[in-house]
Design a protein around this motif. Structure first.
Motif, mmCIF file in Angstrom:
data_model
loop_
_atom_site.group_PDB
_atom_site.id
_atom_site.type_symbol
_atom_site.label_atom_id
_atom_site.label_comp_id
_atom_site.label_asym_id
_atom_site.label_seq_id
_atom_site.Cartn_x
_atom_site.Cartn_y
_atom_site.Cartn_z
ATOM 1 N N VAL A 39 0.849 -1.191 0.000
ATOM 2 C CA VAL A 39 0.000 0.000 0.000
ATOM 3 C C VAL A 39 0.889 1.247 0.000
ATOM 4 C CG1 VAL A 39 -1.626 1.376 1.361
ATOM 5 C CG2 VAL A 39 -1.991 -1.082 1.095
ATOM 6 N N MET A 40 1.940 1.231 0.808
ATOM 7 C CA MET A 40 2.856 2.370 0.862
ATOM 8 C C MET A 40 3.581 2.552 -0.471
ATOM 9 S SD MET A 40 4.139 4.887 2.569
ATOM 10 C CE MET A 40 3.643 4.545 4.289
ATOM 11 N N LEU A 41 4.140 1.469 -1.023
ATOM 12 C CA LEU A 41 4.877 1.566 -2.275
ATOM 13 C C LEU A 41 3.965 1.935 -3.441
ATOM 14 C CD1 LEU A 41 7.212 -1.559 -1.963
ATOM 15 C CD2 LEU A 41 7.847 0.833 -1.670
ATOM 16 N N GLY A 42 2.786 1.317 -3.482
ATOM 17 C CA GLY A 42 1.849 1.618 -4.561
ATOM 18 C C GLY A 42 1.366 3.050 -4.503
ATOM 19 N N GLY A 43 1.127 3.548 -3.293
ATOM 20 C CA GLY A 43 0.710 4.940 -3.138
ATOM 21 C C GLY A 43 1.781 5.907 -3.603
ATOM 22 N N LEU A 44 3.037 5.611 -3.245
ATOM 23 C CA LEU A 44 4.144 6.457 -3.694
ATOM 24 C C LEU A 44 4.253 6.430 -5.211
ATOM 25 C CD1 LEU A 44 6.853 5.498 -1.025
ATOM 26 C CD2 LEU A 44 5.639 7.679 -1.195
ATOM 27 N N ALA A 45 4.076 5.240 -5.816
ATOM 28 C CA ALA A 45 4.136 5.122 -7.271
ATOM 29 C C ALA A 45 3.013 5.917 -7.934
ATOM 30 C CB ALA A 45 4.050 3.657 -7.681
ATOM 31 N N MET A 46 1.887 6.076 -7.252
ATOM 32 C CA MET A 46 0.757 6.840 -7.774
ATOM 33 C C MET A 46 0.920 8.349 -7.549
ATOM 34 S SD MET A 46 -1.731 5.185 -9.286
ATOM 35 C CE MET A 46 -1.943 3.455 -9.705
ATOM 36 N N GLY A 47 2.033 8.732 -6.904
ATOM 37 C CA GLY A 47 2.288 10.155 -6.706
ATOM 38 C C GLY A 47 1.782 10.718 -5.399
ATOM 39 N N MET A 48 1.386 9.855 -4.465
ATOM 40 C CA MET A 48 0.922 10.315 -3.163
ATOM 41 C C MET A 48 2.113 10.515 -2.229
ATOM 42 S SD MET A 48 -2.241 7.580 -2.928
ATOM 43 C CE MET A 48 -2.716 7.971 -1.244
ATOM 44 N N THR A 49 1.960 11.399 -1.254
ATOM 45 C CA THR A 49 2.993 11.567 -0.244
ATOM 46 C C THR A 49 2.802 10.515 0.848
ATOM 47 O OG1 THR A 49 1.686 13.078 1.134
ATOM 48 C CG2 THR A 49 2.969 14.064 -0.676
ATOM 49 N N ARG A 50 3.825 10.303 1.651
ATOM 50 C CA ARG A 50 3.718 9.340 2.752
ATOM 51 C C ARG A 50 2.610 9.742 3.730
ATOM 52 N NH1 ARG A 50 7.877 5.671 3.137
ATOM 53 N NH2 ARG A 50 9.611 6.015 1.694
ATOM 54 N N ARG A 51 2.479 11.025 3.947
ATOM 55 C CA ARG A 51 1.429 11.496 4.849
ATOM 56 C C ARG A 51 0.052 11.182 4.281
ATOM 57 N NH1 ARG A 51 0.612 17.744 7.064
ATOM 58 N NH2 ARG A 51 -1.321 17.345 8.218
ATOM 59 N N GLU A 52 -0.133 11.427 2.977
ATOM 60 C CA GLU A 52 -1.418 11.125 2.341
ATOM 61 C C GLU A 52 -1.734 9.636 2.430
ATOM 62 O OE1 GLU A 52 -1.799 14.510 -1.178
ATOM 63 O OE2 GLU A 52 -0.585 12.723 -1.528
ATOM 64 N N ILE A 53 -0.708 8.811 2.238
ATOM 65 C CA ILE A 53 -0.927 7.362 2.302
ATOM 66 C C ILE A 53 -1.330 6.952 3.712
ATOM 67 C CG2 ILE A 53 0.125 5.090 1.995
ATOM 68 C CD1 ILE A 53 2.058 6.493 -0.014
ATOM 69 N N ARG A 54 -0.647 7.494 4.725
ATOM 70 C CA ARG A 54 -0.992 7.143 6.107
ATOM 71 C C ARG A 54 -2.420 7.561 6.434
ATOM 72 N NH1 ARG A 54 4.503 8.645 7.123
ATOM 73 N NH2 ARG A 54 3.858 10.776 7.604
ATOM 74 N N GLU A 55 -2.812 8.761 5.945
ATOM 75 C CA GLU A 55 -4.155 9.251 6.227
ATOM 76 C C GLU A 55 -5.232 8.396 5.558
ATOM 77 O OE1 GLU A 55 -3.939 13.240 4.827
ATOM 78 O OE2 GLU A 55 -3.060 14.039 6.687
ATOM 79 N N ARG A 56 -4.917 7.821 4.410
ATOM 80 C CA ARG A 56 -5.903 7.066 3.636
ATOM 81 C C ARG A 56 -5.725 5.560 3.759
ATOM 82 N NH1 ARG A 56 -5.415 10.742 -1.918
ATOM 83 N NH2 ARG A 56 -5.397 12.751 -0.821
#
Length: 256
Positions: A118-135
């Motif tokens: 989820v973390m790696l895929g979110g980063l690949a989609m252009g999300m920040t780590r904070r955005e990934i944690r929030e979602r």
């Protein structure tokens, strides 16, 4: 006065040609390769496939477009070209922003846990780590993979193909996209997940995005898309309202 329609993808007479290995013994490959270089001949075991043949269309903000056609008709190849993963042999593709391609075989790491993916895929989609944690929790809940146990903490190699596809879609759907292309990712989910996915696609369209959906399930295309593009043998056979295109395609396939 109607608001002007804003293009997100323009395909202008796109041709895609790629090479495939048609077999061969492979013996003496170094010597054989050297002889080919000297003689300037191509490999006898390689053939060219003209996968997309002069396809042109324009996609607009807020559209959900279904891509339909027989196996090998060029649907996935066209999406990869729009995403910039395959070069066009001729013609041009113009896009707004960076299109995101989500496929059943989207590259997540099978040896890592769902949580790490989820973390790696979110980063690949252009999300920040904070955005990934929030979602993060919304992504897991949307995928439904924890409904029968704590699978998110297990390596993805332990997942069924359906679980992996649902997690990929959930990661991609966690953010807005100018252009999101989905290649068969909804085909592996159950009815409840498909309903959630269709609702999320509708939300993405309302956020002024464009969604392309490849599916062999004509019912999914009818339920999700307002426009359909029918490719057959690499050519654009029909482009128009979903029901009209799907009706014509089903009539065509019933005669085969």
């Amino acid at each position: 006065m109607a608001e002007p329609r804003i293009p997100t993808v323009i395909a202008d007479d796109v041709h895609v040609i790629y090479k495939v290995n048609s077999g061969g013994s492979g013996k003496g490959s170094a010597v054989t390769a050297l002889r080919r270089i000297i003689s300037r001949k191509g490999s006898p075991g390689v053939r060219e496939v003209h996968a997309v043949k002069g396809v042109s269309f324009t996609a607009y903000k807020g559209e959900a477009i279904g891509l339909i056609g027989s196996n090998g008709s060029g649907k996935s190849t066209l999406l990869k070209t729009i995403a910039g993963l395959l070069p066009a042999a001729s013609g041009k593709v113009y896009t707004q922003g960076q299109p995101s391609l989500l496929g059943v075989n989207a590259a997540l790491m099978s040896d890592l846990t769902g949580e790490r993916n989820v973390m790696l895929g979110g980063l690949a989609m252009g999300m920040t780590r904070r955005e990934i944690r929030e979602r993060y929790q919304d992504i897991v809940d949307f995928s439904g993979i924890n409904e029968k146990g704590d699978f998110i903490s297990l390596p993805m190699r332990t997942y069924s193909s359906g679980m992996g596809a649902r997690l990929r879609f959930s990661i991609a759907a966690a953010k807005s996209h100018d252009v999101l292309m989905i290649d068969e990712a909804l085909a592996t989910g159950d009815a409840k997940f498909r309903r959630r996915s269709q609702q999320r696609i509708a939300e993405l369209r309302e956020e002024a995005g464009t969604v392309f959906l490849v599916s062999h399930g004509i019912g999914t295309i009818r339920e999700t898309c307002d426009r359909a593009i029918w490719l057959e043998a690499g050519t654009l056979r029909m482009d128009g309202p979903t029901d009209e295109v799907c009706d014509a395609y089903e009539k065509f396939t019933s005669k085969k």
